[in-house]
Design an enzyme around this catalytic site. Structure first.
Site, mmCIF file in Angstrom:
data_model
loop_
_atom_site.group_PDB
_atom_site.id
_atom_site.type_symbol
_atom_site.label_atom_id
_atom_site.label_comp_id
_atom_site.label_asym_id
_atom_site.label_seq_id
_atom_site.Cartn_x
_atom_site.Cartn_y
_atom_site.Cartn_z
ATOM 1 N N ASP A 48 6.205 -31.281 4.252
ATOM 2 C CA ASP A 48 7.573 -30.727 4.646
ATOM 3 C C ASP A 48 8.387 -30.862 3.397
ATOM 4 O OD1 ASP A 48 7.122 -33.824 4.077
ATOM 5 O OD2 ASP A 48 8.308 -34.339 5.837
ATOM 6 N N SER A 49 7.732 -31.223 2.339
ATOM 7 C CA SER A 49 8.619 -30.909 1.056
ATOM 8 C C SER A 49 9.080 -29.542 1.208
ATOM 9 C CB SER A 49 7.758 -30.982 -0.206
ATOM 10 O OG SER A 49 6.646 -30.577 -0.145
ATOM 11 N N ASP A 87 2.240 -31.696 7.609
ATOM 12 C CA ASP A 87 3.097 -32.808 7.958
ATOM 13 C C ASP A 87 3.899 -32.676 9.210
ATOM 14 O OD1 ASP A 87 2.848 -34.565 5.742
ATOM 15 O OD2 ASP A 87 4.726 -33.424 4.721
ATOM 16 N N LYS A 117 -0.288 -34.838 8.993
ATOM 17 C CA LYS A 117 -0.188 -36.063 8.169
ATOM 18 C C LYS A 117 1.152 -36.841 8.618
ATOM 19 C CE LYS A 117 1.142 -35.877 3.673
ATOM 20 N NZ LYS A 117 2.673 -36.204 3.651
ATOM 21 N N GLU A 119 3.801 -39.876 8.232
ATOM 22 C CA GLU A 119 4.386 -40.906 7.421
ATOM 23 C C GLU A 119 4.690 -42.062 7.957
ATOM 24 O OE1 GLU A 119 7.888 -39.882 5.222
ATOM 25 O OE2 GLU A 119 6.885 -37.808 4.490
ATOM 26 N N GLU A 186 2.071 -42.894 -1.961
ATOM 27 C CA GLU A 186 3.234 -41.926 -2.962
ATOM 28 C C GLU A 186 4.004 -43.002 -3.623
ATOM 29 O OE1 GLU A 186 5.127 -38.720 -1.027
ATOM 30 O OE2 GLU A 186 6.802 -38.926 -2.784
HETATM 31 N N1 MHF Z 1 9.501 -31.031 -5.641
HETATM 32 C C1 MHF Z 1 9.270 -32.012 -4.862
HETATM 33 N N2 MHF Z 1 8.107 -32.738 -5.339
HETATM 34 C C2 MHF Z 1 8.029 -33.691 -4.567
HETATM 35 O O1 MHF Z 1 7.024 -34.714 -5.038
HETATM 36 C C3 MHF Z 1 8.637 -34.213 -3.272
HETATM 37 C C4 MHF Z 1 9.655 -33.307 -3.094
HETATM 38 N N3 MHF Z 1 10.050 -32.331 -4.114
HETATM 39 N N4 MHF Z 1 10.388 -33.457 -1.956
HETATM 40 C C5 MHF Z 1 9.901 -34.638 -0.917
HETATM 41 C C6 MHF Z 1 9.426 -35.771 -1.642
HETATM 42 C C7 MHF Z 1 10.522 -36.431 -2.618
HETATM 43 N N5 MHF Z 1 9.570 -36.964 -3.605
HETATM 44 C C8 MHF Z 1 9.904 -37.657 -4.648
HETATM 45 C C9 MHF Z 1 11.310 -37.326 -5.313
HETATM 46 C C10 MHF Z 1 11.728 -38.009 -6.471
HETATM 47 C C11 MHF Z 1 11.044 -38.727 -6.965
HETATM 48 C C12 MHF Z 1 11.738 -39.589 -8.161
HETATM 49 O O2 MHF Z 1 12.558 -39.228 -8.963
HETATM 50 N N6 MHF Z 1 11.046 -40.913 -8.704
HETATM 51 C C13 MHF Z 1 11.481 -41.480 -9.677
HETATM 52 C C14 MHF Z 1 11.505 -43.099 -9.581
HETATM 53 C C15 MHF Z 1 12.305 -43.687 -9.344
HETATM 54 C C16 MHF Z 1 12.206 -45.255 -9.480
HETATM 55 O O3 MHF Z 1 11.979 -45.797 -10.722
HETATM 56 O O4 MHF Z 1 11.889 -46.141 -8.449
HETATM 57 C C17 MHF Z 1 10.776 -40.578 -10.996
HETATM 58 O O5 MHF Z 1 11.106 -40.982 -11.935
HETATM 59 O O6 MHF Z 1 9.768 -40.122 -10.661
HETATM 60 C C18 MHF Z 1 9.930 -39.163 -6.430
HETATM 61 C C19 MHF Z 1 9.377 -38.527 -5.440
HETATM 62 C C20 MHF Z 1 8.358 -36.586 -3.530
HETATM 63 N N7 MHF Z 1 8.419 -35.236 -2.582
HETATM 64 C C1 KIV Z 2 4.292 -34.725 -1.655
HETATM 65 C C2 KIV Z 2 3.413 -34.769 -0.440
HETATM 66 C C3 KIV Z 2 2.559 -35.891 -0.290
HETATM 67 C C4 KIV Z 2 4.268 -34.434 1.023
HETATM 68 O O1 KIV Z 2 4.105 -35.083 1.949
HETATM 69 C C5 KIV Z 2 4.811 -33.268 0.899
HETATM 70 O O2 KIV Z 2 4.703 -32.270 0.166
HETATM 71 O O3 KIV Z 2 5.759 -32.985 1.986
HETATM 72 MG MG MG Z 3 5.773 -34.625 3.146
#
Ligand code: MHF
Ligand code: KIV
Ligand code: MG
Length: 289
Positions: A48-49, A87, A117, A119, A186
């Site tokens: 669903d991303s 998803d 999948k 969540e 994740e």
């Molecule tokens: N382009 C994209 N990639 C993804 O992996 C993703 C999406 N979109 N959309 C749905 C979710 C959102 N996701 C995400 C989005 C941002 C972070 C992020 O910026 N995390 C921080 C950590 C923050 C902390 O320190 O707690 C990082 O630095 O990676 C992580 C997962 C994973 N999924």
């Molecule tokens: C990042 C993966 C695990 C996901 O759920 C998605 O792409 O929606």
């Molecule tokens: Mg997803």
């Protein structure tokens, strides 16, 4: 390299047992599914991303079942060998048993997905059990669950403290017991993910969960750096697809403006003599024939 045999739940179980790492990637359309298959990907996730990287929403919350279905159909037309997992969109796993089965059933019957999948942990166990009992394979997803971004207060690392780490281990075990065939972990600390992978017998697929998982998953547009904007820090960029697409488009625009495109090899000539006869022969250009 692409292998021939279809990936099934048995394949994944064997891979975990033999310590063979599982490669999973998201895809949202026919060409990306074709490429993912050709590259030898084991599992394709219609994530669903989709909503964020393809449809331009600012979270995965607005994504609908109809949108997931539409893109699942395109992906399953493009991929034969990989296991295609879709998803369940926001909220769906929390509806009545009938509604969960109807949604998951449509993704499989109409979309051609071979698994869904879901969540969540404790709160989705009954949805997982219902699907599994109905013959719908379920991949679980715990840790950072993006559909709960508004509840979590951001895309934050999960399981850093003793209590939340304990809860994740417990949930992984419960989901395995409920019949999930694999679990996505994740954004959790590497040591915790590794310990969960050693605790459960189903494959643990990590995203931002370190090196101790049984497999890895990344978003297609992240790993190919294809117009997804800024990617999370756990992403490794394997090719500069967006840059390459941009420079191709810039060259196209330039050549249209300068007249360099189309050139001789891109045009269709008229049969010889036809042009002369069109406007020649006494100027009867309205004669037709
Ligand atoms: N382009 C994209 N990639 C993804 O992996 C993703 C999406 N979109 N959309 C749905 C979710 C959102 N996701 C995400 C989005 C941002 C972070 C992020 O910026 N995390 C921080 C950590 C923050 C902390 O320190 O707690 C990082 O630095 O990676 C992580 C997962 C994973 N999924
Ligand atoms: C990042 C993966 C695990 C996901 O759920 C998605 O792409 O929606
Ligand atoms: Mg997803």
């Amino acid at each position: 390299m692409a292998q021939e045999k279809t990936v099934t739940l048995r394949t994944l179980r064997r891979m975990k047992k033999e310590g063979e790492r599982i490669a999973m990637v998201t895809a949202y359309d026919y060409p990306s599914a074709r490429l993912a298959e050709e590259a030898g990907t084991d599992i394709i996730l219609v994530g669903d991303s989709l909503g964020m990287v393809v449809l331009g929403y600012d979270s995965t919350v607005p994504v609908t079942l109809e949108e997931m279905l539409h893109h699942t159909k395109a992906v399953t037309r493009g991929a034969r060998r990989p296991l295609v997992v879709t998803d369940l969109p926001f909220l769906t796993a929390h509806l009545s048993k009938d509604d969960v089965l109807r949604a998951a059933g449509r993704l499989m019957q109409e979309g051609g997905a071979r698994a869904v999948k879901i969540e969540g942990g404790e709160e989705v166990l009954s949805a997982v059990r219902s699907c599994v009992a109905a013959g719908i394979p379920v991949m679980a997803h715990i840790g950072l669950t993006p559909q709960s971004v508004h509840q979590l207060g951001g895309y934050l690392i999960q399981g850093r403290e003793l209590e939340s780490a304990r809860r994740l281990i417990h949930e992984a075990k419960q989901l395995e017991e409920a019949g999930a065939f694999a679990v996505v972990l994740e954004c959790v600390p590497e040591e915790l993910a590794e310990s969960i992978a050693q605790t459960v017998s189903i494959p643990v697929i990590g995203i931002g969960a370190g090196r101790g998982c049984d497999g890895q998953v990344l978003v297609y547009h992240d790993l190919l750096q294809y117009g997804a904007g800024s990617s999370p820090s756990f992403v490794k960029v394997f090719s500069q697809t967006g840059q390459s697409a941009l420079s191709g488009l810039q060259s196209y625009v330039e050549e249209v403006r300068s007249g360099a495109f189309p050139s001789e090899e891109h045009v269709f000539p008229l049969k010889s003599g036809v042009l002369e006869r069109l406007y020649g022969e006494g100027g009867d250009k309205d004669a037709g024939g």
